[in-house]
Design a protein around this motif. Structure first.
Motif, PDB file in Angstrom:
ATOM      1  N   VAL A 168       0.863  -1.186   0.000  1.00 45.96           N
ATOM      2  CA  VAL A 168       0.000   0.000   0.000  1.00 45.96           C
ATOM      3  C   VAL A 168       0.892   1.227   0.000  1.00 45.96           C
ATOM      4  CG1 VAL A 168      -1.636   1.379   1.348  1.00 45.96           C
ATOM      5  CG2 VAL A 168      -1.983  -1.078   1.116  1.00 45.96           C
ATOM      6  N   MET A 169       0.611   2.144  -0.925  1.00 44.63           N
ATOM      7  CA  MET A 169       1.276   3.446  -0.960  1.00 44.63           C
ATOM      8  C   MET A 169       0.323   4.493  -0.413  1.00 44.63           C
ATOM      9  SD  MET A 169       4.231   2.986  -2.637  1.00 44.63           S
ATOM     10  CE  MET A 169       4.962   1.663  -3.625  1.00 44.63           C
ATOM     11  N   ILE A 170       0.752   5.222   0.610  1.00 42.91           N
ATOM     12  CA  ILE A 170      -0.067   6.304   1.152  1.00 42.91           C
ATOM     13  C   ILE A 170       0.396   7.604   0.517  1.00 42.91           C
ATOM     14  CG2 ILE A 170      -0.778   7.570   3.212  1.00 42.91           C
ATOM     15  CD1 ILE A 170      -0.296   5.052   4.827  1.00 42.91           C
ATOM     16  N   GLY A 171      -0.469   8.223  -0.282  1.00 46.31           N
ATOM     17  CA  GLY A 171      -0.117   9.457  -0.959  1.00 46.31           C
ATOM     18  C   GLY A 171      -0.385   9.350  -2.448  1.00 46.31           C
ATOM     19  N   GLY A 172      -0.456  10.505  -3.109  1.00 46.01           N
ATOM     20  CA  GLY A 172      -0.760  10.519  -4.526  1.00 46.01           C
ATOM     21  C   GLY A 172       0.164  11.410  -5.324  1.00 46.01           C
ATOM     22  N   GLY A 173       1.431  11.486  -4.912  1.00 47.31           N
ATOM     23  CA  GLY A 173       2.399  12.317  -5.610  1.00 47.31           C
ATOM     24  C   GLY A 173       3.446  11.491  -6.333  1.00 47.31           C
ATOM     25  N   VAL A 190      -0.485  -3.649  -5.883  1.00 51.23           N
ATOM     26  CA  VAL A 190      -0.277  -2.328  -5.300  1.00 51.23           C
ATOM     27  C   VAL A 190      -1.593  -1.573  -5.178  1.00 51.23           C
ATOM     28  CG1 VAL A 190       0.951  -0.136  -5.510  1.00 51.23           C
ATOM     29  CG2 VAL A 190       2.015  -2.234  -6.353  1.00 51.23           C
ATOM     30  N   VAL A 191      -1.784  -0.968  -4.007  1.00 47.36           N
ATOM     31  CA  VAL A 191      -2.924  -0.084  -3.751  1.00 47.36           C
ATOM     32  C   VAL A 191      -2.386   1.291  -3.371  1.00 47.36           C
ATOM     33  CG1 VAL A 191      -4.940   0.369  -2.302  1.00 47.36           C
ATOM     34  CG2 VAL A 191      -4.411  -1.979  -2.998  1.00 47.36           C
ATOM     35  N   ILE A 192      -2.929   2.332  -3.991  1.00 43.67           N
ATOM     36  CA  ILE A 192      -2.585   3.711  -3.642  1.00 43.67           C
ATOM     37  C   ILE A 192      -3.779   4.338  -2.934  1.00 43.67           C
ATOM     38  CG2 ILE A 192      -2.124   6.025  -4.558  1.00 43.67           C
ATOM     39  CD1 ILE A 192      -0.567   4.746  -6.819  1.00 43.67           C
ATOM     40  N   LEU A 193      -3.538   4.884  -1.741  1.00 41.58           N
ATOM     41  CA  LEU A 193      -4.569   5.606  -0.989  1.00 41.58           C
ATOM     42  C   LEU A 193      -4.176   7.078  -0.958  1.00 41.58           C
ATOM     43  CD1 LEU A 193      -5.004   3.186   2.073  1.00 41.58           C
ATOM     44  CD2 LEU A 193      -6.384   3.264  -0.022  1.00 41.58           C
ATOM     45  N   HIS A 194      -5.022   7.920  -1.565  1.00 43.55           N
ATOM     46  CA  HIS A 194      -4.714   9.349  -1.652  1.00 43.55           C
ATOM     47  C   HIS A 194      -5.856  10.158  -1.061  1.00 43.55           C
ATOM     48  CE1 HIS A 194      -3.255  13.172  -2.962  1.00 43.55           C
ATOM     49  NE2 HIS A 194      -4.151  13.325  -3.914  1.00 43.55           N
ATOM     50  N   GLN A 195      -5.498  11.092  -0.199  1.00 43.61           N
ATOM     51  CA  GLN A 195      -6.508  11.880   0.503  1.00 43.61           C
ATOM     52  C   GLN A 195      -7.213  12.889  -0.407  1.00 43.61           C
ATOM     53  OE1 GLN A 195      -5.139  13.348   4.232  1.00 43.61           O
ATOM     54  NE2 GLN A 195      -6.877  14.692   4.579  1.00 43.61           N
ATOM     55  N   GLY A 196      -6.563  13.343  -1.454  1.00 38.22           N
ATOM     56  CA  GLY A 196      -7.124  14.375  -2.324  1.00 38.22           C
ATOM     57  C   GLY A 196      -8.136  13.842  -3.329  1.00 38.22           C
ATOM     58  N   LYS A 197      -8.740  14.803  -4.039  1.00 39.88           N
ATOM     59  CA  LYS A 197      -9.742  14.437  -5.050  1.00 39.88           C
ATOM     60  C   LYS A 197      -9.104  13.898  -6.317  1.00 39.88           C
ATOM     61  CE  LYS A 197     -13.374  17.608  -3.516  1.00 39.88           C
ATOM     62  NZ  LYS A 197     -14.285  18.716  -3.904  1.00 39.88           N
ATOM     63  N   ARG A 198      -7.858  14.289  -6.563  1.00 39.03           N
ATOM     64  CA  ARG A 198      -7.130  13.718  -7.697  1.00 39.03           C
ATOM     65  C   ARG A 198      -5.646  13.670  -7.357  1.00 39.03           C
ATOM     66  NH1 ARG A 198      -4.457  16.897 -11.404  1.00 39.03           N
ATOM     67  NH2 ARG A 198      -4.681  19.163 -11.233  1.00 39.03           N
ATOM     68  N   PRO A 199      -4.928  12.727  -7.934  1.00 43.63           N
ATOM     69  CA  PRO A 199      -3.497  12.615  -7.652  1.00 43.63           C
ATOM     70  C   PRO A 199      -2.690  13.605  -8.478  1.00 43.63           C
ATOM     71  CG  PRO A 199      -4.173  10.896  -9.158  1.00 43.63           C
ATOM     72  CD  PRO A 199      -5.420  11.657  -8.796  1.00 43.63           C
ATOM     73  N   LEU A 200      -1.415  13.734  -8.148  1.00 43.03           N
ATOM     74  CA  LEU A 200      -0.498  14.612  -8.880  1.00 43.03           C
ATOM     75  C   LEU A 200      -1.160  15.957  -9.166  1.00 43.03           C
ATOM     76  CD1 LEU A 200       1.006  11.987 -11.354  1.00 43.03           C
ATOM     77  CD2 LEU A 200       2.134  12.977  -9.368  1.00 43.03           C
ATOM     78  N   GLU A 225      -9.715  10.372  -2.272  1.00 41.42           N
ATOM     79  CA  GLU A 225     -10.467  10.889  -1.117  1.00 41.42           C
ATOM     80  C   GLU A 225     -10.504   9.862   0.013  1.00 41.42           C
ATOM     81  OE1 GLU A 225     -13.834  13.713  -2.241  1.00 41.42           O
ATOM     82  OE2 GLU A 225     -13.771  12.395  -3.997  1.00 41.42           O
ATOM     83  N   ALA A 226      -9.353   9.251   0.226  1.00 40.83           N
ATOM     84  CA  ALA A 226      -9.214   8.237   1.272  1.00 40.83           C
ATOM     85  C   ALA A 226      -8.282   8.763   2.359  1.00 40.83           C
ATOM     86  CB  ALA A 226      -8.654   6.944   0.683  1.00 40.83           C
ATOM     87  N   LYS A 227      -8.817   9.021   3.526  1.00 39.14           N
ATOM     88  CA  LYS A 227      -8.037   9.546   4.637  1.00 39.14           C
ATOM     89  C   LYS A 227      -7.581   8.400   5.531  1.00 39.14           C
ATOM     90  CE  LYS A 227      -8.168  12.725   8.572  1.00 39.14           C
ATOM     91  NZ  LYS A 227      -9.014  13.652   9.376  1.00 39.14           N
ATOM     92  N   VAL A 228      -6.282   8.136   5.535  1.00 39.18           N
ATOM     93  CA  VAL A 228      -5.740   7.054   6.352  1.00 39.18           C
ATOM     94  C   VAL A 228      -5.800   7.450   7.822  1.00 39.18           C
ATOM     95  CG1 VAL A 228      -3.690   5.687   6.864  1.00 39.18           C
ATOM     96  CG2 VAL A 228      -4.266   6.224   4.493  1.00 39.18           C
ATOM     97  N   THR A 229      -6.337   6.570   8.652  1.00 40.79           N
ATOM     98  CA  THR A 229      -6.538   6.888  10.067  1.00 40.79           C
ATOM     99  C   THR A 229      -5.646   6.071  10.998  1.00 40.79           C
ATOM    100  OG1 THR A 229      -8.391   5.316  10.124  1.00 40.79           O
ATOM    101  CG2 THR A 229      -8.914   7.646   9.729  1.00 40.79           C
ATOM    102  N   ALA A 230      -5.170   4.918  10.548  1.00 42.77           N
ATOM    103  CA  ALA A 230      -4.330   4.092  11.426  1.00 42.77           C
ATOM    104  C   ALA A 230      -3.665   2.978  10.633  1.00 42.77           C
ATOM    105  CB  ALA A 230      -5.163   3.493  12.558  1.00 42.77           C
ATOM    106  N   ILE A 231      -2.524   2.533  11.154  1.00 38.46           N
ATOM    107  CA  ILE A 231      -1.843   1.342  10.645  1.00 38.46           C
ATOM    108  C   ILE A 231      -1.789   0.353  11.803  1.00 38.46           C
ATOM    109  CG2 ILE A 231       0.165   0.452   9.430  1.00 38.46           C
ATOM    110  CD1 ILE A 231      -1.025   2.864   8.023  1.00 38.46           C
ATOM    111  N   LYS A 232      -2.214  -0.859  11.554  1.00 36.71           N
ATOM    112  CA  LYS A 232      -2.220  -1.867  12.624  1.00 36.71           C
ATOM    113  C   LYS A 232      -1.517  -3.131  12.156  1.00 36.71           C
ATOM    114  CE  LYS A 232      -6.307  -0.219  15.092  1.00 36.71           C
ATOM    115  NZ  LYS A 232      -7.601  -0.588  15.714  1.00 36.71           N
TER     116      LYS A 232
END
Length: 449
Positions: A168-173, A190-200, A225-232
């Motif tokens: 999992v990659m956290i971020g969209g840059g 691979v999964v990309i989780l990006h908090q914004g509405k669009r990457p880059l 638009e995925a806000k990561v809240t925790a890693i377990k």
């Protein structure tokens, strides 16, 4: 207390440029780094990353041509690839230290801390200088979430002895997209989780959308638009929790990579004691790259609050600082358009304004946006996704923006940079005769009428 004419903190492109210029001019110079000497780009960033990208490009090219003259797709042996990368990176610290020592630059290892506006402590040594240059670069931005210590950063990714099957990659840059391509071409899910509405978000939206299609086509799963809240979990068996559309979700992975932005690497410096002002972007500097609060201090490279975090800019800023230290403030930072490339497969290259930015500025522009998978340069290698968008000012006939996706465009963007820097009109550019068939020869077809 040891005294010098100049103290430089950081041994990357910016710091190295200043230190060597000052020493060549006869100044006594001390240079400090808490990390192995040589900087991020050459050891933990651009250069080693491009080696990994090179392998991904071979996998992509061969898989696109299976059944068209190539019998099978290439595969990546991760351990061999990392060992090959190390042949480039491992000699750098020793070689850098030797070069500095041969030049008469004094070396200090450890984290630097200000004691006053003109004094620095590193380990058990106290150093004083008339001028101090901060060139410490960036570090991963703290996410302030539970389990953050379980994350791997970009440095750790490029040191992996084995590539995990699920990442999992956290971020969209840049980092998320480039490493996602490398990992996917090496066989990882691979999964990309990006908090914004669009990457880059700094790149043209339409061309980025083409790149996203290319990524999804090879199995990279992108969640916006995925806000990561925790890693377990524990190393090798992790769960990433995130919020999206008001609901809680989670995804499992063997490895989670922090690619959600970087901040100035100044935590240990105690800038308050040095009377050095810090903004959200970095150390606050004026047009001479001199600290706005402490005239004894200059900052250059990624740590300064000017420009983009790019290696060519770091070297450029280092030359400005060196000139201003040696000759008085006689050279200012000029914010020219600088080309940049996201080394995905295919690469995304960009310079100048996006269509959105040009519109906001009220510019009268001619825009040409086109997918180019039917162009010869793409058909030749059976490249499934490519395209471009160019912007030309209607009044001046100058190219003010170019955004390119496709093989070879990491080089073509430099031709657009040359045209923009030297004010070659779109008309003149379209009349140029280039070697054919090449990527450059398509430039005239990228310009609006």
């Amino acid at each position: 207390m040891q005294s010098f004419d100049l103290i430089v903190i950081g041994t990357g492109s910016a710091g190295k440029t200043v230190a060597e210029a000052a020493r060549e001019a006869g100044k006594s110079v001390a240079i400090i780094d808490k990390l192995p000497f040589g900087g991020t780009c050459s050891q933990r960033g651009c250069d080693p990353k491009k080696i990994l990208v090179g392998a991904a490009e071979i996998v992509a090219r061969s898989s696109q041509l299976v059944g068209k003259g190539i019998t099978s797709s290439a595969t990546i042996n991760w351990a061999d690839l990392i060992n090959y990368k190390k042949t480039f990176t491992e000699p750098i610290p020793e070689n850098t230290e030797k070069k500095f020592a041969d030049q008469g630059i004094h070396l200090f290892h450890g984290a630097a801390t200000f004691l006053s506006e003109t004094t620095i402590r590193v380990g058990n040594d106290d150093l004083q200088a008339n001028q101090i240059v901060i060139a410490t670069g960036l570090r991963p931005k703290p996410l302030d979430i539970p389990g953050e210590e379980l994350l791997t950063d970009s440095t750790g990714f490029m040191e992996l002895a084995e590539l995990p099957e699920e990442i999992v990659m956290i971020g969209g840059g840049y980092i998320a997209f480039e490493f996602a391509h490398i990992a996917a071409r090496a066989g990882a899910k691979v999964v990309i989780l990006h908090q914004g509405k669009r990457p880059l978000e700094e790149f043209d939206a339409d061309v980025v959308a083409l790149l996203v299609k290319a990524m999804r086509a090879i199995g990279i799963f992108i969640v916006l638009e995925a806000k990561v809240t925790a890693i377990k979990g524990e190393s090798g068996a992790l769960t990433v929790q995130y919020e999206r559309d008001g609901s809680n979700h989670q995804v499992s992975a063997r490895l989670v990579v922090h690619a959600a932005g970087r901040v100035a690497d100044v935590a240990e410096l105690d800038l308050a004691k040095g009377n050095v002002e810090l903004t959200k972007k970095g150390i606050a500097v004026d047009e001479y790259l001199q600290s706005v609060s402490n005239p004894a201090v200059y900052a250059c490279g990624d740590v300064a609050d000017k420009g983009l975090p790019l290696t060519p800019l770091a070297s450029y800023e280092g030359k400005i600082v060196a000139s201003n230290i040696l000759n008085g403030n006689n050279r200012t930072y000029v914010n020219d358009a600088v080309p940049s490339t996201v080394f995905t497969v295919p690469p995304l290259a960009s310079i100048g304004l996006t269509e959105e930015q040009a519109t906001k500025q009220g510019r009268k522009i001619k825009v040409l946006f086109q997918e180019t998978t039917d162009w010869y340069v793409s058909q030749r290698i059976n490249e499934p996704f490519s395209g471009f968008k160019t912007l030309v000012d209607e009044e001046t006939d100058q190219v003010i923006g170019a955004h390119l996706l496709g093989s070879g465009n990491e080089e073509v963007i430099n031709l657009f940079a040359l045209a923009m820097k030297h004010q070659i009109t779109a008309t003149a550019l379209g009349q140029m005769l280039f070697a054919y068939p090449t990527h450059a020869s398509d430039m005239k077809s990228m310009l609006p009428d």
